[in-house]
Design an enzyme around this catalytic site. Sequence first.
Site, short mmCIF file in Angstrom:
data_model
loop_
_atom_site.label_atom_id
_atom_site.label_comp_id
_atom_site.label_asym_id
_atom_site.label_seq_id
_atom_site.Cartn_x
_atom_site.Cartn_y
_atom_site.Cartn_z
N GLU A 75 0.82 -1.22 0.00
CA GLU A 75 0.00 0.00 0.00
C GLU A 75 0.86 1.27 0.00
OE1 GLU A 75 -2.79 -0.69 -0.73
OE2 GLU A 75 -3.78 -2.20 0.49
N HIS A 94 -2.84 3.01 8.29
CA HIS A 94 -3.96 2.35 7.61
C HIS A 94 -4.33 1.10 8.41
CE1 HIS A 94 -6.47 0.26 4.84
NE2 HIS A 94 -5.51 -0.49 4.29
N HIS A 96 -7.52 -2.05 9.30
CA HIS A 96 -8.71 -2.77 8.85
C HIS A 96 -9.65 -2.89 10.05
CE1 HIS A 96 -6.60 -4.99 5.24
NE2 HIS A 96 -6.41 -3.68 5.23
N TYR A 121 -14.48 15.05 19.27
CA TYR A 121 -13.12 14.63 18.94
C TYR A 121 -12.99 14.07 17.54
CZ TYR A 121 -12.47 15.73 23.75
OH TYR A 121 -12.43 16.42 24.92
#
Length: 216
Positions: A75, A94, A96, A121
């Site tokens: 990625e 990144h 999942h 926030y």
Amino acid sequence: MSSEAKLRELICTLAKSMFDRGLTGGSTGNISARTEDGGLLVSPTGTSFGRLDPGRLSRFDAQGTLIDGDKPTKEMPLHSAFYDTRSTAGAVVHLHSCHSVALSMMPDADEDNFLPPLTPYGIMKLGKVKLLPFFLPGDPAMGDAVRGLAGKRSAVMLANHGPVVAGKDIEAACNAVEELEDTARLAMLTRGLNPRGLTPEQVNQLVTKFDVEWDI
């Protein structure tokens, strides 16, 4: 200990913390941070956030050439897109993460402003989160989609995949991506219950007081 050695340790510590709390599992997710010389430290491909080795992180020089460590995450186009378009980006994460992915699959998900305004926030740490369409993992088109935002968003949500967040440093990026998942979790927990979120006036007050990137 050198500044780079400290950064290597911090990347692995924060990644393991997120793994241990179930924010990304198996060998999913990737993380990167700027070094003092303008290079990058990046999690290698196929590695687990729970077992990153500080000495084996992929090391890039300031020209983007891999000079040490293992092969980087597939990625990299995502990470490079944020660094190239946001001058303030010092780290990219990144994940999942489950609830944000679930929210991305909802038919009424807002593409321009993915997270509902439920807490201060989420707004303060992320601004508006752009929901991007589904791409195959590793597809360079993901990076192209981020570049198409011209640096105007610090966070995107890849539909059916996971969030990607840039921050000024590694701790800021990790805090922000965790806030994204927390807000998504709240959204899923309260879905269909007509929760009382923040009003447009309250959102505007937050944007003004905390200088949030919003009207973009």
